[in-house]
Enzyme design. Structure first.
Site, mmCIF file in Angstrom:
data_model
loop_
_atom_site.group_PDB
_atom_site.id
_atom_site.type_symbol
_atom_site.label_atom_id
_atom_site.label_comp_id
_atom_site.label_asym_id
_atom_site.label_seq_id
_atom_site.Cartn_x
_atom_site.Cartn_y
_atom_site.Cartn_z
ATOM 1 N N LYS A 1 38.136 22.081 -1.160
ATOM 2 C CA LYS A 1 37.038 22.201 -2.135
ATOM 3 C C LYS A 1 36.074 23.300 -1.712
ATOM 4 C CE LYS A 1 33.673 20.090 0.377
ATOM 5 N NZ LYS A 1 32.336 20.615 0.713
ATOM 6 N N SER B 1 24.917 23.604 -1.037
ATOM 7 C CA SER B 1 26.212 23.977 -0.471
ATOM 8 C C SER B 1 26.165 25.332 0.207
ATOM 9 C CB SER B 1 27.276 24.028 -1.584
ATOM 10 O OG SER B 1 28.418 24.722 -1.123
HETATM 11 O O1 LIG Z 1 30.820 18.982 2.254
HETATM 12 C C1 LIG Z 1 29.696 19.098 1.784
HETATM 13 C C2 LIG Z 1 29.210 18.223 0.677
HETATM 14 O O2 LIG Z 1 30.102 17.171 0.428
HETATM 15 C C3 LIG Z 1 28.788 20.197 2.238
HETATM 16 O O3 LIG Z 1 29.283 21.370 1.632
HETATM 17 P P1 LIG Z 1 28.935 22.789 2.276
HETATM 18 O O4 LIG Z 1 29.664 22.870 3.595
HETATM 19 O O5 LIG Z 1 29.412 23.794 1.249
HETATM 20 O O6 LIG Z 1 27.438 22.811 2.478
#
Ligand SMILES: O=C(CO)COP(=O)(O)O
Ligand SMILES: NC(=O)C1=CN([C@@H]2O[C@H](COP(=O)(O)OP(=O)(O)OC[C@H]3O[C@@H](n4cnc5c(N)ncnc54)[C@H](OP(=O)(O)O)[C@@H]3O)[C@@H](O)[C@H]2O)C=CC1
Length: 339
Positions: free
Chosen positions: A191, A254
């Site tokens: 993802k 994220s």
């Molecule tokens: O896994 C995550 C949310 O479920 C965090 O995502 P990021 O590593 O893109 O910040």
């Protein structure tokens, strides 16, 4: 109450330690930096969770052997690239069976190993009670604000999964169980690739149509590869599949989306990584997933396009044009045999 050692005091290790401390477990958080341990013992970790007051019973150490001695459950919360190193250091003083939990999201390039496989390669089998994967739509920043969050504890051994479910479950952190370790690890790792791609299209100024297209077709290629690797198809319709895809592709929390957004706005990969200051797991995982797509002969057009941008100097505009210009297809032709 359980005795738990958490290894890795970044965003996620600290947030999970917050949950464990609030659940009144006997918790010790290990960091490889003494100054970070000192700060955490004064109830903050500002570099990673800048506005968070940590619980009084959340204690930290930089003494690895102290953390190895402390817990009956180990939570590995370092980036994928550090998993082997930390396991090798743990192994030096480990002398009893431990229930391992890993909360990282990645695949190792070249070896193409999932994280649970890396742990089982590095830690002697005699010291492993089992390995549980904790994964799902869970930004650390929201967990420490006690916003409702759901994750999955995956292990073929349901008793082990249930023990980790009980360890973390509380009124704001709801834990489900699943036996499909492969599907949970593949979904959580890949993802991040799709979030990078969505960040790019957002950075290029494309809209929600493009975001929806990348997320939908991205999930299709994640499931296509995962099932070829032995995953259960339905896992990708759950929290660690579509759930984590949504939370990562649609949130400014994220790091992968933010990195993609900067790339889409024209910054170089080096500039992006310099500015991020935290791990962007999707970069290494793009290379690993590209290699997996070749090894398993699985078409992964979005992963391949991102690989070209990250590692072959293809422009983001050219990558989008190539994706849109692919041969016409029936949407379901390659998905029907997943069921
Ligand atoms: O896994 C995550 C949310 O479920 C965090 O995502 P990021 O590593 O893109 O910040
Ligand atoms: N953040 C989140 O919301 C979530 C993250 N995850 C996953 O959790 C994993 C950890 O990520 P996250 O905490 O966010 O990352 P961060 O970048 O926030 O923190 C990484 C931590 O790991 C430490 N570290 C890096 N290399 C080593 C090493 N070789 N030995 C010891 N410690 C090391 C860093 O130390 P230093 O400070 O010295 O650099 C830092 O404390 C990732 O796989 C991520 O995908 C999963 C769900 C949610």
């Amino acid at each position: 109450m359980e005795k738990v050692s958490v290894f890795g005091a970044g965003s996620w290790g600290t947030a999970l330690s917050y949950v464990l401390a609030q659940n009144n477990h006997d918790l010790l958080l290990w960091t490889h930096r003494q100054e970070q341990a000192d700060e955490i013992n004064q109830n903050t970790n500002k570099r990673y969770l800048k506005d968070t007051q940590l619980p009084e019973n959340l204690k930290a150490t930089s003494d690895l052997s102290e953390a190895v001695e402390h817990g009956d459950i180990y939570v590995l919360a370092v980036p994928t690239k550090a998993i082997r190193e930390v396991c090798q250091d743990i192994k030096k003083s480990l002398n009893r069976k431990i229930l391992f939990v890993h909360v990282s999201k990645g695949i190792e390039p070249d070896s193409l190993k999932r994280i649970s496989e890396m742990i089982r390669e590095e830690i002697p089998e005699q010291w492993i009670e089992d390995v549980v994967v904790l994964s799902g739509p869970s930004h650390a920043e929201e967990v420490v604000q006690e916003h409702p969050t759901t994750v999955t504890a995956a292990c073929e051994n349901t008793a082990a999964a249930n023990r980790i479910q009980d360890l973390f479950m509380n009124h704001y952190f709801r834990v489900y169980t699943n036996t499909d370790v492969i599907g949970v690890e593949i979904g959580g790792a890949l993802k991040n690739i799709i979030a990078l791609a969505v960040g790019i299209t957002d950075g290029l100024g494309y809209g929600d149509n493009a975001k929806a297209a990348i997320m939908t077709r991205g999930l299709a290629e994640i499931a296509r590869l995962g099932v070829k690797m032995g995953a259960t198809p339905l896992t990708f319709s759950g929290l660690t599949g579509v759930g984590d895809l949504i939370v990562t592709c649609t949130s400014v929390h994220s790091r992968n989306w933010r990195a993609g957004n900067m790339l889409g706005k024209g910054k170089s990969l080096d500039e992006v990584l310099e500015e991020m200051g935290m791990v962007v797991e999707g970069i290494r995982t793009t290379k690993a997933a590209y290699q997996l797509s070749k090894a398993y002969d699985v078409p992964m057009p979005i992963t391949s396009a991102l690989y070209a941008v990250l590692f072959d100097n293809v422009s983001t505009d050219d990558a989008v044009e190539k994706l849109m210009g692919r041969m016409k297809k029936n949407e379901m032709e390659d998905l029907i045999n997943l069921l």
